[in-house]
Design a protein around this motif. Structure first.
Motif, PDB file in Angstrom:
ATOM      1  N   PHE A  69       2.853  11.113  -6.792  1.00  0.00           N
ATOM      2  CA  PHE A  69       3.245  12.468  -6.416  1.00  0.00           C
ATOM      3  C   PHE A  69       2.928  12.822  -4.970  1.00  0.00           C
ATOM      4  N   THR A  70       1.869  12.203  -4.400  1.00  0.00           N
ATOM      5  CA  THR A  70       1.497  12.529  -3.021  1.00  0.00           C
ATOM      6  C   THR A  70       1.831  11.419  -2.035  1.00  0.00           C
ATOM      7  N   GLY A  71       2.047  10.200  -2.527  1.00  0.00           N
ATOM      8  CA  GLY A  71       2.304   9.059  -1.651  1.00  0.00           C
ATOM      9  C   GLY A  71       1.048   8.481  -1.030  1.00  0.00           C
ATOM     10  N   LYS A  72      -0.130   9.010  -1.385  1.00  0.00           N
ATOM     11  CA  LYS A  72      -1.406   8.534  -0.827  1.00  0.00           C
ATOM     12  C   LYS A  72      -1.637   7.082  -1.216  1.00  0.00           C
ATOM     13  N   HIS A  73      -2.054   6.276  -0.247  1.00  0.00           N
ATOM     14  CA  HIS A  73      -2.329   4.850  -0.454  1.00  0.00           C
ATOM     15  C   HIS A  73      -3.654   4.709  -1.196  1.00  0.00           C
ATOM     16  N   ILE A  74      -3.586   4.290  -2.448  1.00  0.00           N
ATOM     17  CA  ILE A  74      -4.762   4.178  -3.304  1.00  0.00           C
ATOM     18  C   ILE A  74      -5.390   2.799  -3.214  1.00  0.00           C
ATOM     19  N   ASN A  80       6.340  -1.905   7.279  1.00  0.00           N
ATOM     20  CA  ASN A  80       5.550  -1.813   8.512  1.00  0.00           C
ATOM     21  C   ASN A  80       4.847  -0.464   8.655  1.00  0.00           C
ATOM     22  N   ASP A  81       5.370   0.561   8.006  1.00  0.00           N
ATOM     23  CA  ASP A  81       4.758   1.892   8.077  1.00  0.00           C
ATOM     24  C   ASP A  81       3.400   1.961   7.373  1.00  0.00           C
ATOM     25  N   ASP A  82       3.044   0.934   6.624  1.00  0.00           N
ATOM     26  CA  ASP A  82       1.792   0.925   5.863  1.00  0.00           C
ATOM     27  C   ASP A  82       0.579   0.500   6.692  1.00  0.00           C
ATOM     28  N   LEU A  83       0.771   0.152   7.946  1.00  0.00           N
ATOM     29  CA  LEU A  83      -0.294  -0.474   8.728  1.00  0.00           C
ATOM     30  C   LEU A  83      -1.584   0.335   8.778  1.00  0.00           C
ATOM     31  N   THR A  84      -1.529   1.597   9.078  1.00  0.00           N
ATOM     32  CA  THR A  84      -2.757   2.386   9.255  1.00  0.00           C
ATOM     33  C   THR A  84      -3.590   2.419   7.984  1.00  0.00           C
ATOM     34  N   SER A  85      -2.980   2.743   6.859  1.00  0.00           N
ATOM     35  CA  SER A  85      -3.750   2.812   5.615  1.00  0.00           C
ATOM     36  C   SER A  85      -4.130   1.421   5.114  1.00  0.00           C
ATOM     37  N   HIS A  86      -3.314   0.426   5.420  1.00  0.00           N
ATOM     38  CA  HIS A  86      -3.628  -0.962   5.069  1.00  0.00           C
ATOM     39  C   HIS A  86      -4.901  -1.399   5.807  1.00  0.00           C
ATOM     40  N   PHE A  87      -4.970  -1.078   7.090  1.00  0.00           N
ATOM     41  CA  PHE A  87      -6.158  -1.394   7.876  1.00  0.00           C
ATOM     42  C   PHE A  87      -7.383  -0.653   7.337  1.00  0.00           C
ATOM     43  N   GLU A  88      -7.214   0.602   6.963  1.00  0.00           N
ATOM     44  CA  GLU A  88      -8.323   1.390   6.417  1.00  0.00           C
ATOM     45  C   GLU A  88      -8.928   0.684   5.198  1.00  0.00           C
ATOM     46  N   LEU A  89      -8.082   0.180   4.326  1.00  0.00           N
ATOM     47  CA  LEU A  89      -8.563  -0.529   3.140  1.00  0.00           C
ATOM     48  C   LEU A  89      -9.211  -1.865   3.490  1.00  0.00           C
ATOM     49  N   GLY A 107       0.429 -16.387 -14.005  1.00  0.00           N
ATOM     50  CA  GLY A 107       0.142 -15.568 -12.843  1.00  0.00           C
ATOM     51  C   GLY A 107      -1.349 -15.369 -12.693  1.00  0.00           C
ATOM     52  N   ALA A 108      -1.829 -15.283 -11.464  1.00  0.00           N
ATOM     53  CA  ALA A 108      -3.224 -14.979 -11.168  1.00  0.00           C
ATOM     54  C   ALA A 108      -3.239 -13.640 -10.449  1.00  0.00           C
ATOM     55  N   ALA A 109      -3.825 -12.615 -11.064  1.00  0.00           N
ATOM     56  CA  ALA A 109      -3.750 -11.244 -10.565  1.00  0.00           C
ATOM     57  C   ALA A 109      -5.060 -10.777  -9.950  1.00  0.00           C
ATOM     58  N   GLY A 110      -4.945  -9.760  -9.101  1.00  0.00           N
ATOM     59  CA  GLY A 110      -6.112  -9.146  -8.499  1.00  0.00           C
ATOM     60  C   GLY A 110      -5.772  -7.785  -7.917  1.00  0.00           C
ATOM     61  N   TYR A 111      -6.777  -7.084  -7.449  1.00  0.00           N
ATOM     62  CA  TYR A 111      -6.573  -5.750  -6.897  1.00  0.00           C
ATOM     63  C   TYR A 111      -7.764  -5.350  -6.031  1.00  0.00           C
ATOM     64  N   PHE A 112      -7.594  -4.310  -5.226  1.00  0.00           N
ATOM     65  CA  PHE A 112      -8.689  -3.592  -4.594  1.00  0.00           C
ATOM     66  C   PHE A 112      -8.240  -2.157  -4.392  1.00  0.00           C
ATOM     67  N   ILE A 113      -9.182  -1.238  -4.556  1.00  0.00           N
ATOM     68  CA  ILE A 113      -8.899   0.200  -4.574  1.00  0.00           C
ATOM     69  C   ILE A 113      -9.764   0.897  -3.533  1.00  0.00           C
ATOM     70  N   ASN A 114      -9.172   1.842  -2.811  1.00  0.00           N
ATOM     71  CA  ASN A 114      -9.911   2.684  -1.877  1.00  0.00           C
ATOM     72  C   ASN A 114     -11.051   3.354  -2.641  1.00  0.00           C
ATOM     73  N   LYS A 115     -12.263   3.300  -2.113  1.00  0.00           N
ATOM     74  CA  LYS A 115     -13.433   3.762  -2.874  1.00  0.00           C
ATOM     75  C   LYS A 115     -13.377   5.239  -3.255  1.00  0.00           C
ATOM     76  N   GLN A 116     -12.623   6.049  -2.541  1.00  0.00           N
ATOM     77  CA  GLN A 116     -12.530   7.461  -2.932  1.00  0.00           C
ATOM     78  C   GLN A 116     -11.783   7.640  -4.255  1.00  0.00           C
ATOM     79  N   PHE A 117     -11.110   6.560  -4.725  1.00  0.00           N
ATOM     80  CA  PHE A 117     -10.368   6.620  -5.978  1.00  0.00           C
ATOM     81  C   PHE A 117     -11.031   5.818  -7.104  1.00  0.00           C
ATOM     82  N   TRP A 118     -12.191   5.228  -6.843  1.00  0.00           N
ATOM     83  CA  TRP A 118     -12.880   4.443  -7.868  1.00  0.00           C
ATOM     84  C   TRP A 118     -13.224   5.320  -9.072  1.00  0.00           C
ATOM     85  N   GLY A 119     -13.194   4.729 -10.251  1.00  0.00           N
ATOM     86  CA  GLY A 119     -13.628   5.418 -11.463  1.00  0.00           C
ATOM     87  C   GLY A 119     -12.585   6.313 -12.105  1.00  0.00           C
TER      88      GLY A 119
END
Length: 139
Positions: A73-78, A16-25, A90-102
């Motif tokens: 190392f930082t715990g930042k939500h990527i 439940n502590d992930d809500l803020t960064s989850h919403f950001e993504l 299995g059918a896999a997928g992902y999405f990444i915060n744009k500040q971490f792209w590339g």
């Protein structure tokens, strides 16, 4: 609770502590461009999605594995990575915060996720795909 470690990342089940960064993504149009079905415009929508992800922890047998990707190392939500079990595939997928792209985070996360699936769930195959077009419009 699943916790997968790679060189730079931890993939783990949500809390439940992930809500803020989850919403950001989930509220970022660019990040969610190819996943319009889970794009969220309100914190309440993101909370519902997060609660759904958390509820999958209690399935037996578990079919859905949607995990938070964070910097080891930082715990930042990527971002997020996951897969759905379809028989022995299995059918896999992902999405990444744009500040971490590339930076190779998606490749690293998916490699760890696939290894976990093959070694722990006896899956024989993993598939991924890409949506050619999406109804989600940039604003």
């Amino acid at each position: 609770m699943i916790k997968i470690y790679s060189e730079r990342l931890i993939l783990r089940d949500h809390t439940n502590d992930d809500l803020t960064s989850h919403f950001e993504l989930l509220s970022d149009h660019e990040v969610m461009f190819y996943l319009p079905a889970i794009h969220c415009t309100t914190l309440d929508d993101a909370r519902k999605h997060l609660n759904l992800c958390i509820s999958y922890l209690y399935q037996n047998p578990r079919k859905y594995f949607f995990l938070r990707i964070e910097d080891r190392f930082t715990g930042k939500h990527i971002g997020e990575a996951g897969f759905t079990v379809l028989e022995k595939t299995g059918a896999a997928g992902y999405f990444i915060n744009k500040q971490f792209w590339g930076n190779g985070y998606a490749s690293e996360a998916l490699g760890s996720l696939i290894h976990f699936a093959f070694m722990n769930l006896s899956l024989a195959e993993m598939t991924c795909g890409c949506v050619k077009e999406t109804p989600l419009q940039k604003t």
